[in-house]
Design a protein around this motif. Structure first.
Motif, PDB file in Angstrom:
ATOM      1  N   GLY A 285     129.751  40.849 121.517  1.00  0.00           N
ATOM      2  CA  GLY A 285     128.832  39.715 121.505  1.00  0.00           C
ATOM      3  C   GLY A 285     129.487  38.428 121.956  1.00  0.00           C
ATOM      4  O   GLY A 285     129.149  37.349 121.476  1.00  0.00           O
TER       5      GLY A 285
ATOM      6  N   GLY B 136     121.914  45.513 111.921  1.00  0.00           N
ATOM      7  CA  GLY B 136     122.718  44.350 112.307  1.00  0.00           C
ATOM      8  C   GLY B 136     122.826  44.214 113.814  1.00  0.00           C
ATOM      9  O   GLY B 136     122.731  43.109 114.366  1.00  0.00           O
ATOM     10  N   ARG B 137     123.006  45.337 114.487  1.00  0.00           N
ATOM     11  CA  ARG B 137     123.081  45.332 115.954  1.00  0.00           C
ATOM     12  C   ARG B 137     121.764  44.858 116.552  1.00  0.00           C
ATOM     13  O   ARG B 137     121.741  44.013 117.455  1.00  0.00           O
ATOM     14  CB  ARG B 137     123.441  46.724 116.474  1.00  0.00           C
ATOM     15  CG  ARG B 137     123.688  46.796 117.956  1.00  0.00           C
ATOM     16  CD  ARG B 137     124.064  48.205 118.420  1.00  0.00           C
ATOM     17  NE  ARG B 137     125.126  48.812 117.636  1.00  0.00           N
ATOM     18  CZ  ARG B 137     124.964  49.814 116.757  1.00  0.00           C
ATOM     19  NH1 ARG B 137     123.788  50.367 116.580  1.00  0.00           N
ATOM     20  NH2 ARG B 137     125.985  50.286 116.077  1.00  0.00           N
TER      21      ARG B 137
ATOM     22  N   SER C 291     121.356  41.149 115.992  1.00  0.00           N
ATOM     23  CA  SER C 291     122.245  40.429 116.908  1.00  0.00           C
ATOM     24  C   SER C 291     121.681  40.399 118.310  1.00  0.00           C
ATOM     25  O   SER C 291     121.695  39.361 118.984  1.00  0.00           O
ATOM     26  CB  SER C 291     123.646  41.067 116.923  1.00  0.00           C
ATOM     27  OG  SER C 291     124.266  40.907 115.689  1.00  0.00           O
ATOM     28  N   ASP C 292     121.199  41.553 118.771  1.00  0.00           N
ATOM     29  CA  ASP C 292     120.610  41.624 120.113  1.00  0.00           C
ATOM     30  C   ASP C 292     119.419  40.708 120.236  1.00  0.00           C
ATOM     31  O   ASP C 292     119.225  40.042 121.258  1.00  0.00           O
ATOM     32  CB  ASP C 292     120.192  43.074 120.447  1.00  0.00           C
ATOM     33  CG  ASP C 292     121.369  44.007 120.643  1.00  0.00           C
ATOM     34  OD1 ASP C 292     122.522  43.520 120.759  1.00  0.00           O
ATOM     35  OD2 ASP C 292     121.142  45.229 120.672  1.00  0.00           O
TER      36      ASP C 292
ATOM     37  N   LEU D 225     118.845  37.921 118.529  1.00  0.00           N
ATOM     38  CA  LEU D 225     119.317  36.524 118.579  1.00  0.00           C
ATOM     39  C   LEU D 225     119.941  36.188 119.927  1.00  0.00           C
ATOM     40  O   LEU D 225     119.777  35.075 120.431  1.00  0.00           O
ATOM     41  CB  LEU D 225     120.345  36.275 117.467  1.00  0.00           C
ATOM     42  CG  LEU D 225     119.782  36.085 116.074  1.00  0.00           C
ATOM     43  CD1 LEU D 225     120.914  35.986 115.045  1.00  0.00           C
ATOM     44  CD2 LEU D 225     118.904  34.840 115.998  1.00  0.00           C
ATOM     45  N   ALA D 226     120.664  37.147 120.501  1.00  0.00           N
ATOM     46  CA  ALA D 226     121.325  36.918 121.782  1.00  0.00           C
ATOM     47  C   ALA D 226     120.319  36.896 122.928  1.00  0.00           C
ATOM     48  O   ALA D 226     120.581  36.318 123.979  1.00  0.00           O
ATOM     49  CB  ALA D 226     122.384  37.983 122.036  1.00  0.00           C
TER      50      ALA D 226
END
Length: 160
Positions: free
Chosen positions: A71, A151-152, A155-156, A158-159
Protein backbone atom coordinates in the motif's frame (compact mmCIF):
# COMPACT_ATOMS: atom_id res chain seq x y z
CA UNK A 1 -41.55 -7.08 18.34
CA UNK A 2 -38.55 -8.76 19.94
CA UNK A 3 -38.94 -10.64 23.19
CA UNK A 4 -36.76 -9.77 26.17
CA UNK A 5 -34.76 -12.95 25.54
CA UNK A 6 -34.11 -11.98 21.92
CA UNK A 7 -33.22 -8.40 22.88
CA UNK A 8 -30.81 -9.63 25.56
CA UNK A 9 -29.22 -12.06 23.10
CA UNK A 10 -28.81 -9.25 20.56
CA UNK A 11 -27.15 -7.00 23.19
CA UNK A 12 -24.81 -9.82 24.28
CA UNK A 13 -23.85 -10.45 20.65
CA UNK A 14 -23.17 -6.71 20.04
CA UNK A 15 -20.99 -6.60 23.17
CA UNK A 16 -19.07 -9.69 22.01
CA UNK A 17 -18.53 -8.22 18.53
CA UNK A 18 -17.24 -4.99 20.12
CA UNK A 19 -14.94 -7.05 22.37
CA UNK A 20 -13.56 -8.94 19.35
CA UNK A 21 -12.91 -5.68 17.47
CA UNK A 22 -11.24 -4.16 20.54
CA UNK A 23 -9.09 -7.27 20.98
CA UNK A 24 -7.99 -7.05 17.34
CA UNK A 25 -7.02 -3.41 17.87
CA UNK A 26 -5.10 -4.36 21.02
CA UNK A 27 -3.36 -7.16 19.11
CA UNK A 28 -2.43 -4.79 16.28
CA UNK A 29 -0.85 -2.38 18.77
CA UNK A 30 1.07 -5.14 20.57
CA UNK A 31 2.37 -6.59 17.30
CA UNK A 32 3.41 -3.10 16.21
CA UNK A 33 5.31 -2.66 19.47
CA UNK A 34 6.97 -6.07 19.05
CA UNK A 35 7.89 -5.32 15.43
CA UNK A 36 9.30 -1.95 16.45
CA UNK A 37 11.50 -3.56 19.11
CA UNK A 38 12.74 -6.18 16.63
CA UNK A 39 13.34 -3.43 14.07
CA UNK A 40 15.47 -1.51 16.56
CA UNK A 41 17.54 -4.64 17.23
CA UNK A 42 18.19 -5.28 13.52
CA UNK A 43 18.30 -1.59 12.56
CA UNK A 44 15.28 -1.58 10.25
CA UNK A 45 12.36 0.83 10.14
CA UNK A 46 8.92 -0.67 10.72
CA UNK A 47 7.90 -0.16 7.09
CA UNK A 48 11.15 -1.77 5.93
CA UNK A 49 10.39 -4.83 8.06
CA UNK A 50 6.86 -5.01 6.64
CA UNK A 51 8.24 -4.98 3.08
CA UNK A 52 10.91 -7.52 3.95
CA UNK A 53 8.23 -9.80 5.40
CA UNK A 54 6.15 -9.50 2.22
CA UNK A 55 9.19 -10.38 0.10
CA UNK A 56 10.00 -13.33 2.38
CA UNK A 57 6.46 -14.70 2.25
CA UNK A 58 5.67 -14.11 -1.40
CA UNK A 59 9.02 -14.87 -3.02
CA UNK A 60 10.49 -12.70 -5.70
CA UNK A 61 8.38 -9.64 -6.36
CA UNK A 62 8.71 -6.71 -8.68
CA UNK A 63 9.05 -3.33 -6.96
CA UNK A 64 5.61 -2.29 -8.28
CA UNK A 65 3.96 -5.50 -7.01
CA UNK A 66 5.60 -4.99 -3.62
CA UNK A 67 4.42 -1.36 -3.52
CA UNK A 68 0.84 -2.49 -4.26
CA UNK A 69 0.99 -5.24 -1.61
CA UNK A 70 2.37 -2.83 0.99
CA UNK A 71 0.00 0.00 0.00
CA UNK A 72 2.92 2.33 -0.68
CA UNK A 73 3.75 4.79 -3.44
CA UNK A 74 6.41 3.47 -5.88
CA UNK A 75 8.74 6.39 -5.06
CA UNK A 76 8.54 5.47 -1.36
CA UNK A 77 9.29 1.86 -2.29
CA UNK A 78 12.50 2.89 -4.03
CA UNK A 79 13.87 4.37 -0.80
CA UNK A 80 12.84 1.30 1.20
CA UNK A 81 14.48 -1.05 -1.30
CA UNK A 82 17.63 1.07 -1.30
CA UNK A 83 17.85 0.77 2.51
CA UNK A 84 17.17 -2.97 2.46
CA UNK A 85 19.77 -3.53 -0.24
CA UNK A 86 22.40 -1.41 1.56
CA UNK A 87 21.69 -3.41 4.74
CA UNK A 88 22.27 -6.70 2.91
CA UNK A 89 18.65 -7.86 3.33
CA UNK A 90 17.65 -8.04 -0.34
CA UNK A 91 19.07 -8.22 -3.83
CA UNK A 92 17.60 -6.75 -6.99
CA UNK A 93 17.85 -9.22 -9.84
CA UNK A 94 17.55 -7.98 -13.40
CA UNK A 95 15.96 -10.12 -16.10
CA UNK A 96 18.37 -11.23 -18.80
CA UNK A 97 15.66 -10.73 -21.44
CA UNK A 98 14.48 -7.30 -20.22
CA UNK A 99 17.02 -5.28 -18.25
CA UNK A 100 14.23 -2.98 -17.01
CA UNK A 101 12.45 -5.87 -15.25
CA UNK A 102 13.62 -6.24 -11.66
CA UNK A 103 12.77 -8.96 -9.15
CA UNK A 104 13.38 -8.39 -5.46
CA UNK A 105 14.60 -11.37 -3.43
CA UNK A 106 15.69 -11.71 0.17
CA UNK A 107 19.20 -12.73 1.08
CA UNK A 108 18.60 -16.21 2.51
CA UNK A 109 21.12 -16.27 5.30
CA UNK A 110 19.68 -13.12 6.94
CA UNK A 111 16.23 -14.54 7.79
CA UNK A 112 17.52 -16.40 10.83
CA UNK A 113 18.57 -13.11 12.37
CA UNK A 114 14.97 -11.88 12.32
CA UNK A 115 13.46 -15.20 13.42
CA UNK A 116 15.71 -15.30 16.48
CA UNK A 117 14.20 -12.03 17.69
CA UNK A 118 10.68 -13.38 17.23
CA UNK A 119 11.41 -16.72 18.92
CA UNK A 120 9.98 -15.58 22.25
CA UNK A 121 6.68 -14.63 20.63
CA UNK A 122 6.61 -17.85 18.61
CA UNK A 123 7.13 -19.90 21.77
CA UNK A 124 4.40 -17.99 23.59
CA UNK A 125 2.01 -18.45 20.65
CA UNK A 126 2.72 -22.20 20.68
CA UNK A 127 1.71 -22.18 24.37
CA UNK A 128 -1.48 -20.22 23.61
CA UNK A 129 -2.41 -22.56 20.73
CA UNK A 130 -1.78 -25.64 22.87
CA UNK A 131 -4.91 -24.75 24.85
CA UNK A 132 -7.19 -25.09 21.80
CA UNK A 133 -8.55 -28.14 20.03
CA UNK A 134 -7.85 -28.74 16.36
CA UNK A 135 -11.40 -27.65 15.51
CA UNK A 136 -11.00 -24.46 17.54
CA UNK A 137 -7.69 -23.71 15.82
CA UNK A 138 -9.37 -24.18 12.44
CA UNK A 139 -12.06 -21.71 13.50
CA UNK A 140 -9.48 -19.20 14.76
CA UNK A 141 -7.41 -19.55 11.57
CA UNK A 142 -10.55 -19.01 9.46
CA UNK A 143 -11.52 -15.95 11.51
CA UNK A 144 -8.05 -14.44 11.17
CA UNK A 145 -7.90 -15.12 7.42
CA UNK A 146 -11.33 -13.58 6.91
CA UNK A 147 -10.35 -10.60 9.08
CA UNK A 148 -7.22 -10.14 6.98
CA UNK A 149 -9.38 -10.19 3.86
CA UNK A 150 -11.72 -7.60 5.37
CA UNK A 151 -8.72 -5.41 6.18
CA UNK A 152 -7.42 -5.78 2.63
CA UNK A 153 -10.83 -4.90 1.19
CA UNK A 154 -11.15 -1.84 3.46
CA UNK A 155 -7.63 -0.72 2.49
CA UNK A 156 -8.39 -1.14 -1.20
CA UNK A 157 -11.58 0.88 -0.79
CA UNK A 158 -9.72 3.73 0.94
CA UNK A 159 -6.93 3.67 -1.65
CA UNK A 160 -9.57 3.46 -4.41
Amino acid sequence: MKSDTEANAARRRRRLVVAVKQSLRDLRVQLSVLNHHVGVKIELKDVDMDCLDLINRHGGLSPSALARSAGLHPATMTGILDRLERGGWIVRERSSSDRRAVTIRTVGNRSGEIFRHFSGMNTLMDEVCANYTEAELELIADFLQRSTGAGRDASDELAG
